[in-house]
Design a protein around this motif. Structure first.
Motif, PDB file in Angstrom:
ATOM      1  N   ARG A  36       0.946  -1.313   0.508  1.00 24.26           N
ATOM      2  CA  ARG A  36       0.055  -0.073   0.096  1.00 24.26           C
ATOM      3  C   ARG A  36       1.108   1.394   0.075  1.00 24.26           C
ATOM      4  NH1 ARG A  36      -3.203  -3.544   3.864  1.00 24.26           N
ATOM      5  NH2 ARG A  36      -2.139  -2.615   5.433  1.00 24.26           N
ATOM      6  N   TRP A  37       1.297   1.827  -0.952  1.00 23.93           N
ATOM      7  CA  TRP A  37       1.445   3.613  -1.302  1.00 23.93           C
ATOM      8  C   TRP A  37       0.676   4.552  -1.903  1.00 23.93           C
ATOM      9  CZ3 TRP A  37       5.702   4.064   0.978  1.00 23.93           C
ATOM     10  CH2 TRP A  37       6.801   5.251  -0.005  1.00 23.93           C
ATOM     11  N   GLN A  38       0.686   5.305  -0.865  1.00 21.95           N
ATOM     12  CA  GLN A  38      -0.105   6.383  -1.358  1.00 21.95           C
ATOM     13  C   GLN A  38      -1.030   6.442  -2.183  1.00 21.95           C
ATOM     14  OE1 GLN A  38       3.500   8.106  -4.319  1.00 21.95           O
ATOM     15  NE2 GLN A  38       4.837   9.134  -1.926  1.00 21.95           N
ATOM     16  N   GLY A  39      -2.487   5.790  -1.113  1.00 23.68           N
ATOM     17  CA  GLY A  39      -3.471   5.677  -1.918  1.00 23.68           C
ATOM     18  C   GLY A  39      -3.758   4.858  -2.903  1.00 23.68           C
ATOM     19  N   ASP A  40      -2.696   3.865  -3.395  1.00 29.10           N
ATOM     20  CA  ASP A  40      -2.668   3.079  -4.732  1.00 29.10           C
ATOM     21  C   ASP A  40      -1.526   2.112  -3.445  1.00 29.10           C
ATOM     22  OD1 ASP A  40      -2.835   1.509  -6.311  1.00 29.10           O
ATOM     23  OD2 ASP A  40      -1.936   3.337  -7.689  1.00 29.10           O
ATOM     24  N   VAL A  41      -0.911   1.163  -4.817  1.00 33.56           N
ATOM     25  CA  VAL A  41      -0.352  -0.041  -4.626  1.00 33.56           C
ATOM     26  C   VAL A  41       0.467  -0.278  -4.842  1.00 33.56           C
ATOM     27  CG1 VAL A  41      -1.880  -1.307  -3.070  1.00 33.56           C
ATOM     28  CG2 VAL A  41      -1.673  -1.728  -5.491  1.00 33.56           C
ATOM     29  N   ARG A  42       2.075  -0.436  -4.761  1.00 38.58           N
ATOM     30  CA  ARG A  42       3.464  -0.916  -5.716  1.00 38.58           C
ATOM     31  C   ARG A  42       3.731  -2.170  -5.930  1.00 38.58           C
ATOM     32  NH1 ARG A  42       8.618   3.237  -2.465  1.00 38.58           N
ATOM     33  NH2 ARG A  42       7.964   2.135  -1.246  1.00 38.58           N
ATOM     34  N   VAL A  43       4.815  -2.423  -6.798  1.00 36.12           N
ATOM     35  CA  VAL A  43       4.508  -3.703  -7.097  1.00 36.12           C
ATOM     36  C   VAL A  43       6.174  -3.494  -6.412  1.00 36.12           C
ATOM     37  CG1 VAL A  43       5.308  -5.361  -8.053  1.00 36.12           C
ATOM     38  CG2 VAL A  43       3.153  -4.140  -9.162  1.00 36.12           C
ATOM     39  N   VAL A  44       6.529  -5.036  -4.904  1.00 42.81           N
ATOM     40  CA  VAL A  44       7.219  -4.302  -4.500  1.00 42.81           C
ATOM     41  C   VAL A  44       8.339  -5.794  -4.937  1.00 42.81           C
ATOM     42  CG1 VAL A  44       8.906  -5.162  -2.915  1.00 42.81           C
ATOM     43  CG2 VAL A  44       7.260  -3.287  -3.314  1.00 42.81           C
ATOM     44  N   LEU A  45       9.604  -6.071  -5.460  1.00 46.40           N
ATOM     45  CA  LEU A  45      10.163  -7.351  -5.911  1.00 46.40           C
ATOM     46  C   LEU A  45      11.362  -8.155  -4.840  1.00 46.40           C
ATOM     47  CD1 LEU A  45      10.268 -10.267  -7.904  1.00 46.40           C
ATOM     48  CD2 LEU A  45      11.395  -8.410  -8.794  1.00 46.40           C
ATOM     49  N   PHE A  46      11.110  -9.097  -4.210  1.00 49.18           N
ATOM     50  CA  PHE A  46      11.858  -9.615  -2.718  1.00 49.18           C
ATOM     51  C   PHE A  46      12.579 -10.466  -3.951  1.00 49.18           C
ATOM     52  CE2 PHE A  46       8.939  -7.980  -0.358  1.00 49.18           C
ATOM     53  CZ  PHE A  46       9.629  -7.588   0.813  1.00 49.18           C
ATOM     54  N   VAL A  47      14.405 -10.291  -3.903  1.00 48.03           N
ATOM     55  CA  VAL A  47      15.207 -11.474  -4.655  1.00 48.03           C
ATOM     56  C   VAL A  47      16.370 -12.086  -3.181  1.00 48.03           C
ATOM     57  CG1 VAL A  47      14.365 -10.717  -6.678  1.00 48.03           C
ATOM     58  CG2 VAL A  47      17.092  -9.478  -5.684  1.00 48.03           C
ATOM     59  N   ARG A  48      16.558 -13.788  -3.779  1.00 46.36           N
ATOM     60  CA  ARG A  48      16.894 -13.898  -2.839  1.00 46.36           C
ATOM     61  C   ARG A  48      18.457 -14.320  -4.112  1.00 46.36           C
ATOM     62  NH1 ARG A  48      18.717 -19.260  -2.244  1.00 46.36           N
ATOM     63  NH2 ARG A  48      17.000 -20.357  -3.010  1.00 46.36           N
ATOM     64  N   LEU A  49      19.553 -14.007  -4.133  1.00 49.39           N
ATOM     65  CA  LEU A  49      20.421 -13.950  -5.528  1.00 49.39           C
ATOM     66  C   LEU A  49      21.398 -15.185  -4.712  1.00 49.39           C
ATOM     67  CD1 LEU A  49      21.399 -10.440  -5.475  1.00 49.39           C
ATOM     68  CD2 LEU A  49      19.715 -11.690  -6.723  1.00 49.39           C
ATOM     69  N   ARG A  50      21.755 -15.626  -5.584  1.00 49.93           N
ATOM     70  CA  ARG A  50      23.068 -16.737  -5.483  1.00 49.93           C
ATOM     71  C   ARG A  50      24.198 -16.085  -5.169  1.00 49.93           C
ATOM     72  NH1 ARG A  50      27.310 -15.584  -9.170  1.00 49.93           N
ATOM     73  NH2 ARG A  50      26.816 -14.085 -10.777  1.00 49.93           N
ATOM     74  N   ASP A  51      24.385 -16.886  -4.134  1.00 47.99           N
ATOM     75  CA  ASP A  51      26.208 -17.452  -3.557  1.00 47.99           C
ATOM     76  C   ASP A  51      27.084 -16.051  -4.407  1.00 47.99           C
ATOM     77  OD1 ASP A  51      24.960 -18.705  -1.878  1.00 47.99           O
ATOM     78  OD2 ASP A  51      26.227 -20.269  -1.930  1.00 47.99           O
ATOM     79  N   GLY A  52      27.589 -14.849  -3.573  1.00 48.31           N
ATOM     80  CA  GLY A  52      28.313 -13.979  -4.662  1.00 48.31           C
ATOM     81  C   GLY A  52      28.201 -12.811  -4.706  1.00 48.31           C
ATOM     82  N   ALA A  53      26.009 -13.038  -5.494  1.00 47.16           N
ATOM     83  CA  ALA A  53      26.098 -12.153  -5.875  1.00 47.16           C
ATOM     84  C   ALA A  53      25.536 -10.888  -4.915  1.00 47.16           C
ATOM     85  CB  ALA A  53      24.885 -12.470  -6.755  1.00 47.16           C
ATOM     86  N   THR A  54      25.244  -9.255  -5.522  1.00 51.97           N
ATOM     87  CA  THR A  54      25.158  -8.699  -5.053  1.00 51.97           C
ATOM     88  C   THR A  54      24.250  -8.000  -5.792  1.00 51.97           C
ATOM     89  OG1 THR A  54      26.995  -8.503  -3.748  1.00 51.97           O
ATOM     90  CG2 THR A  54      26.299  -6.055  -3.794  1.00 51.97           C
ATOM     91  N   LEU A  55      23.042  -7.175  -5.200  1.00 52.77           N
ATOM     92  CA  LEU A  55      22.202  -6.469  -5.414  1.00 52.77           C
ATOM     93  C   LEU A  55      22.061  -5.065  -5.944  1.00 52.77           C
ATOM     94  CD1 LEU A  55      19.394  -6.782  -7.192  1.00 52.77           C
ATOM     95  CD2 LEU A  55      18.469  -6.037  -4.835  1.00 52.77           C
TER      96      LEU A  55
END
Length: 651
Positions: A556-575
């Motif tokens: 829920r965000w500012q009277g609407d909704v926004r899409v939030v994506l959570f990611v699990r990365l392979r070992d050694g990778a950084t977002l």
């Protein structure tokens, strides 16, 4: 795509059970059915004839079938199928005799066993006598806190032979998770192993068993199955006895099968319980048997001697589904433990050495094999394998490609979907139809599956909506336990549209007669009023090599909704910003700008149920600071804390 990924050969079509069944239908009912689509439409137009034919084709063993096929067919819920029939579930599964393999078992790389048909019958006979001796009879509940070992199947069959009710959960459940389930149903006997293997390690079950049984006053006997040790100590477990001692003194003899009503209870299954205490879903003897015979014989083409495998635990309905393969003459291939121990090749080693013919698993497993770099087509002899089944979540088109390119080219890849609620499938495979990339092949026979809009109107192919079933069928739940007025039952499935089963999947029909599922309808994203299925985002995000898995919610965000994506990365990778942009660009280019997440956030783990399904609704609650009612239902409940008070979501 202008061509299917696979098409069955003429010989395969001619030899299929489905072709034989269609011929029998044409002869018996003087109908012109020839194609699958014609047979499907006939099964909906003439449901009494269809289920009567399924009874005959499946060779159902019964003391009585009765003349009435269904009463009050138009009631949804409320129809009563085969109301005069008397039968026993175990009698229908224990048809095999002799030295041939009934069950082949592997417990990681620790245990390998085989039970012949005669050995299985003997064990079930002894268990049945022992259960009767401690007072188990028709309607009593027996619980299994067990790994996927042969004794679990035998205990279930012994329970069913007496007309009693079986309910099970896997041994990785915590004390409260088991009590949330068995505490509602008051089992008279509980079977448990002393422990289990996972990832090469031994995990003890006895400490939890002591605490569980201490809180279950209904339990008159606790039966401990030796698995991780040969002589487990049962001290401190109330009313406990080792399996060998439980059946000592009972010699194998011909089983006495209690004949029960078609609509008497067989199983109590449990919902995932992520939004509260699990619902206790009661399934009937005849409906379960008929539905599984239909799916095995017609949709999976199981023939006598098939080697049927599904990677499952005793806490997932696919275990019950797998066990029913005995009724079609299949040898059950059981596996317990990690599918990646000691490496990603483990289940394919099993497939090769056991002559597996049907390989059942989850979409997540196929994706994990793909990411591991394994190419079984080059490393394993899979010549016996003719069908691969996938369920648990939508199988993305790229995974279809992987199966045909890296596992086996000549295979019927059947994505299937249904659930614990119907102990079977609404949509599934078909051995006589082609496989189209990203599509479930068909709607299952006898189930009037439609895609409905929010007003309950049926949608044409290409339009997305609620997957629903608009007519009654035999494997609908009988009722929920401790729901005498049926209010919880009706609210669970009939609350959206009166007299229509709404299953909770967001889906569409295809021009080929297939189905595509875009995720759970209660997790559909709706930014700016545009409905987006979560599976569409997962498909794109998880094609990025660094992304092991993902989970998406609407914040829920500012009277609407926004899409939030959570990611699990392979070992050694950084977002970093570069990877975030790659993820967003792929989603934008291959889905739409509406699908692009407003925030991409890295997490170390993603919470899931014990059957491996990610829990979008629980994460959405945590993101909004709301309580999650039953974290005991999760395999990794600590992972929820990774989503709480994330600074990235405050801006």
């Amino acid at each position: 795509m202008t061509a299917p990924l696979w098409h069955p050969s003429t010989q395969r079509i001619e030899r299929s059970n489905l072709t034989a069944f269609t011929a029998a239908v044409r002869e018996q009912w003087e109908t012109e059915c020839s194609s699958y689509d014609e047979l499907y439409r006939w099964s909906l137009a003439q449901p009494e004839h269809f289920w009567q034919s399924m009874w005959s084709f499946g060779g159902v063993i019964a003391a009585e079938q009765g003349e009435v096929i269904v009463r009050d067919r138009e009631r949804m819920p409320g129809a009563r199928w085969f109301p005069q029939a008397r039968l026993n579930f175990a009698e229908n599964l224990l048809r095999g005799r002799g030295a041939g393999a009934a069950i082949v078992f592997r417990g990681e790389d620790q245990v390998a066993r085989t039970l012949s048909y005669d050995q299985l019958n003997a064990l079930v006979s002894r268990l049945s006598q022992a259960l009767r001796e401690v007072g188990v009879g028709a309607g009593d509940r027996v619980g299994g806190f067990l790994p996927n070992v042969p004794e679990a199947v035998a205990a279930m069959l012994a329970t069913a032979s007496l007309g009693a009710v079986w309910s099970s959960c896997s041994p990785d459940f915590g004390v409260q998770g088991v009590l949330d389930r068995f505490g509602q149903i008051d089992p008279k006997v509980v079977f448990s192993a002393d422990g289990y293997f996972y990832g090469g390690k031994v995990h003890d079950s006895l400490a939890r068993l002591r605490a569980i049984i201490a809180e279950l006053p209904s339990v008159a006997r606790t039966v401990v199955v030796p698995y991780v040790s040969s002589d487990p100590a049962v001290d401190g477990v109330r009313n406990a006895v080792r399996l060998d001692d439980f059946i000592e003194g009972f010699a194998p003899r011909a089983l006495e099968y209690e004949q029960r009503s078609f609509n008497d209870p067989l199983y109590i299954m449990f919902s995932s319980g992520t939004t509260g205490v699990p619902k206790c879903i009661v399934h009937g003897i005849g409906g379960t048997l008929l539905e599984h015979l239909k799916e095995h014989l017609l949709h999976c083409d199981v023939k006598p001697g098939e080697r049927l495998f599904y990677f499952t635990t005793c806490g997932w309905m696919m275990w019950n589904w797998l066990a029913s393969g005995l009724a079609s003459g299949a040898t059950l291939l059981l596996y317990d433990g990690s599918p990646f121990h000691p490496g990603p090749e483990r289940l394919f080693d099993y497939a090769s050495e056991a002559g597996m013919t049907i390989f059942g698993t989850s979409a997540k497993y196929i994706d994990a094999v793909k990411k591991s770099g394994l190419e079984p087509i080059a490393t394993h002899d899979l010549s016996s394998l003719h069908t691969m089944l996938s369920t648990g979540s939508p199988l993305v088109p790229e995974s279809f490609d992987f199966v045909y390119e890296k596992i086996k080219a000549d295979i019927c890849l059947s994505s299937i979907s249904g659930g614990t609620d119907i102990i079977g499938c609404f949509v599934a495979g078909c051995p006589t139809l082609p496989v189209w990339r990203g599509e479930i092949q068909c709607r299952t026979l006898g189930l009037d599956v439609q895609i409905l809009d929010e007003q309950g109107a049926s949608l044409p192919p290409g339009k997305r909506g609620e997957l629903a079933c608009t007519a009654s069928f035999p494997s609908m739940p009988l009722y929920f336990w401790n729901d005498p007025g049926g209010e919880r039952y009706r609210a669970a499935y009939f609350g959206k549209i009166p007299d229509v089963w709404c299953h909770g999947d967001y889906a569409e029909l295809t021009e080929h007669g297939g189905v595509v599922i875009h995720g759970r309808s209660d997790a559909v994203l709706n930014p700016g009023g545009v409905r987006i299925g979560t599976a569409e985002i997962y498909r794109q995000a998880e094609q990025i090599p660094e992304v092991v898995e993902s989970l998406v919610v609407a914040q829920r965000w500012q009277g609407d909704v926004r899409v939030v994506l959570f990611v699990r990365l392979r070992d050694g990778a950084t977002l970093d910003d570069v990877l975030i942009e790659r993820i967003k660009r792929r989603i934008r280019e291959n889905a739409s700008p509406r699908h692009v997440p407003a925030r991409v956030v890295q997490v170390a783990d993603i919470p899931r149920t014990r059957s491996g399904k990610i829990v979008e609704l629980a994460v959405r609650s945590v993101v909004h600071g709301e309580p999650v009612k039953n974290v005991e239902a999760l395999a990794n409940p600590a992972a929820l804390e990774l989503f709480r008070d994330r600074p990235e979501l405050a801006i």
